[in-house]
Design a protein around this motif. Structure first.
Motif, short mmCIF file in Angstrom:
data_model
loop_
_atom_site.label_atom_id
_atom_site.label_comp_id
_atom_site.label_asym_id
_atom_site.label_seq_id
_atom_site.Cartn_x
_atom_site.Cartn_y
_atom_site.Cartn_z
N PHE A 120 33.73 -6.24 62.00
CA PHE A 120 33.17 -5.31 61.01
C PHE A 120 33.44 -3.80 61.45
CE2 PHE A 120 28.88 -3.05 59.96
CZ PHE A 120 29.46 -3.00 58.72
N GLY A 121 34.21 -3.37 60.18
CA GLY A 121 34.51 -1.98 60.26
C GLY A 121 33.62 -1.20 59.17
N VAL A 122 32.87 -0.10 59.91
CA VAL A 122 31.83 0.56 58.90
C VAL A 122 32.33 2.03 59.20
CG1 VAL A 122 30.21 0.61 60.68
CG2 VAL A 122 29.64 0.79 58.25
N SER A 123 32.26 2.67 58.00
CA SER A 123 32.20 4.38 58.02
C SER A 123 31.20 4.79 57.09
CB SER A 123 33.44 4.73 57.59
OG SER A 123 33.74 4.76 56.18
N VAL A 124 30.50 6.06 57.57
CA VAL A 124 29.66 6.83 56.81
C VAL A 124 29.83 8.17 57.07
CG1 VAL A 124 27.85 4.95 57.03
CG2 VAL A 124 28.06 6.69 58.73
N PRO A 125 29.47 9.09 56.20
CA PRO A 125 29.78 10.52 56.66
C PRO A 125 29.26 11.08 57.96
CG PRO A 125 28.98 10.41 54.05
CD PRO A 125 28.86 8.88 54.98
N ARG A 126 30.12 11.85 58.65
CA ARG A 126 29.68 12.25 59.86
C ARG A 126 28.31 13.14 59.83
NH1 ARG A 126 33.98 15.15 63.97
NH2 ARG A 126 32.79 15.05 65.77
N TYR A 127 27.31 13.21 60.73
CA TYR A 127 26.33 13.86 60.69
C TYR A 127 26.54 15.38 60.21
CZ TYR A 127 21.58 15.77 61.32
OH TYR A 127 20.25 16.31 61.25
N TRP A 128 27.17 16.08 61.26
CA TRP A 128 26.99 17.64 61.05
C TRP A 128 27.76 18.04 59.90
CZ3 TRP A 128 30.82 21.33 61.27
CH2 TRP A 128 32.15 20.77 62.02
N PRO A 129 29.00 17.44 59.74
CA PRO A 129 29.73 18.14 58.14
C PRO A 129 28.96 17.76 56.91
CG PRO A 129 31.29 17.17 59.84
CD PRO A 129 29.99 16.68 60.17
N GLU A 130 28.26 16.68 57.12
CA GLU A 130 27.37 16.21 56.04
C GLU A 130 26.26 17.19 55.71
OE1 GLU A 130 26.47 12.96 52.89
OE2 GLU A 130 28.14 14.12 53.77
N ARG A 131 25.68 17.49 57.04
CA ARG A 131 24.47 18.34 56.74
C ARG A 131 24.54 19.67 56.20
NH1 ARG A 131 19.31 17.71 56.42
NH2 ARG A 131 19.35 16.14 58.03
N ILE A 132 25.98 20.06 56.53
CA ILE A 132 26.52 21.44 55.84
C ILE A 132 26.38 21.42 54.34
CG2 ILE A 132 28.31 23.22 55.74
CD1 ILE A 132 28.93 22.78 58.66
N CYS A 133 26.94 20.16 53.87
CA CYS A 133 27.18 19.85 52.35
C CYS A 133 25.78 19.82 51.84
CB CYS A 133 27.83 18.60 52.36
SG CYS A 133 29.51 18.59 52.41
N TRP A 134 24.76 19.09 52.43
CA TRP A 134 23.37 19.19 51.98
C TRP A 134 22.97 20.42 51.85
CZ3 TRP A 134 19.80 14.53 52.01
CH2 TRP A 134 20.32 13.55 51.72
N ALA A 135 23.15 21.41 52.84
CA ALA A 135 22.40 22.76 52.80
C ALA A 135 23.12 23.54 51.84
CB ALA A 135 22.95 23.14 54.16
N HIS A 177 39.55 16.91 55.36
CA HIS A 177 38.64 16.94 53.86
C HIS A 177 37.56 17.78 54.10
CE1 HIS A 177 41.17 13.96 51.67
NE2 HIS A 177 41.78 13.78 53.07
N SER A 178 36.98 17.87 55.34
CA SER A 178 35.57 18.67 55.65
C SER A 178 35.39 19.82 54.73
CB SER A 178 35.12 18.57 56.89
OG SER A 178 34.84 17.47 57.26
N PRO A 179 36.59 20.81 55.07
CA PRO A 179 36.68 21.87 54.42
C PRO A 179 36.60 22.02 52.87
CG PRO A 179 37.87 22.36 56.24
CD PRO A 179 37.71 20.72 55.99
N TYR A 180 37.29 21.02 52.29
CA TYR A 180 37.22 20.88 50.92
C TYR A 180 35.81 20.57 50.22
CZ TYR A 180 37.85 18.55 46.29
OH TYR A 180 37.98 18.12 45.13
N TRP A 181 34.99 19.70 50.85
CA TRP A 181 33.83 19.44 50.33
C TRP A 181 32.78 20.89 50.84
CZ3 TRP A 181 32.80 16.25 46.86
CH2 TRP A 181 33.40 15.28 46.78
N TRP A 182 33.06 21.46 51.64
CA TRP A 182 32.31 22.68 52.21
C TRP A 182 32.52 23.55 50.97
CZ3 TRP A 182 33.94 22.96 57.69
CH2 TRP A 182 33.09 21.97 58.31
N ILE A 183 33.82 23.77 50.39
CA ILE A 183 34.17 24.75 49.45
C ILE A 183 33.50 24.40 48.18
CG2 ILE A 183 36.01 25.64 48.28
CD1 ILE A 183 37.89 25.45 50.52
N ARG A 184 33.59 22.89 47.81
CA ARG A 184 33.12 22.51 46.57
C ARG A 184 31.50 22.84 46.56
NH1 ARG A 184 35.82 17.95 43.28
NH2 ARG A 184 34.32 18.83 41.85
N CYS A 185 30.97 22.45 47.41
CA CYS A 185 29.40 22.78 47.62
C CYS A 185 29.09 24.13 47.46
CB CYS A 185 28.73 22.16 48.92
SG CYS A 185 28.86 20.38 49.14
N ALA A 186 29.70 24.96 48.20
CA ALA A 186 29.47 26.53 47.93
C ALA A 186 29.78 27.11 46.61
CB ALA A 186 30.52 27.14 49.04
#
Length: 238
Positions: A120-135, A177-186
């Protein structure tokens, strides 16, 4: 853009593989062409995504009707999969569980349909990059079908191990890809016309299509530092 590493998933000839939450088929296409003999099955809750994924196969110019490979799609609920126990040699669930309120129920179903000896292979958003997006943005997660939780790695690992699966390996993916989503969220997650968003998106598209040495090296550095996804692999005892 593939997240799960098939070598770490131990993908073999003749495997029957379930891509749970297949979306428009990014892992399905990769699975189909990874081996000479493979059965790829994609399931998603959204009929429109299943339609697009299937059409992607039908439109592929090199699809061989006489091939020993096969593919199939179904609309289905991760909490009640339309398959018998012990059906699949491998199960992929990439960037899905963060959308499901009862993710423990989904993990239980995955374990049920996975054969003894399966992976079984599973992926989810990593905690701290995702936390920045939510913030940075309420809209990033507070939308219908959006993310309902931020996983800590230990939380997800523990939930899968509680079903009797054995943890094998872990890595991070999509560090560029993390910086891309931080920019989009900002700037506003729905603002597709922002110059910074468009510029970074062009960079990512170039990277995906061309796969230049420069971005491969940058990715090796960025993935462990700020990978957008955490990917884990488990084995079901025979």
């Amino acid at each position: 853009m593939r997240t799960v590493d098939f070598a770490r998933l131990n993908l073999q000839e003749g495997d029957r593989v379930l891509d749970l939450g297949c979306g428009e088929g990014r892992h399905m296409h990769a699975v189909y062409f990874a081996k000479e003999k493979i059965q790829a099955v994609g399931v998603d809750l959204l009929f429109q995504d299943v339609q697009k994924a299937r059409q992607g196969f039908l439109d592929f110019p090199d699809l061989d009707p006489s091939s020993t490979r096969s593919f199939g799609f179904s609309v289905g609920d991760a909490l009640k999969l339309p398959f018998a126990d012990n059906t699949f040699d491998k199960v992929i669930c990439s960037e899905v569980l963060e959308h499901i309120p009862d993710y423990l129920g989904a993990v239980k179903e995955i374990t049920r349909v996975l054969k003894p000896g399966g992976f079984f292979g599973v992926s989810v958003p990593r905690y701290w990059p995702e936390r920045i997006c939510w913030a940075l943005s309420e809209d990033y997660h507070n939308t219908p079908g959006g993310h309902v939780r931020i996983f800590r790695e230990s939380q997800l690992r523990g939930a899968v191990e509680a079903q009797g699966l054995n943890f094998l390996k872990r890595h991070w993916a999509h560090g560029l890809h993390s910086p891309y989503w931080w920019i989009r969220c900002a700037v506003g997650v729905r603002d597709d016309d922002n110059w910074a968003v468009k510029l970074y998106h062009s960079f990512l598209a170039w990277d995906i299509v061309k796969r230049p040495l420069l971005t491969r090296l940058l990715e090796k550095i960025a993935d462990p530092l700020m990978g957008k996804s955490v990917v884990m692999y488990f084995h079901k005892s025979a």
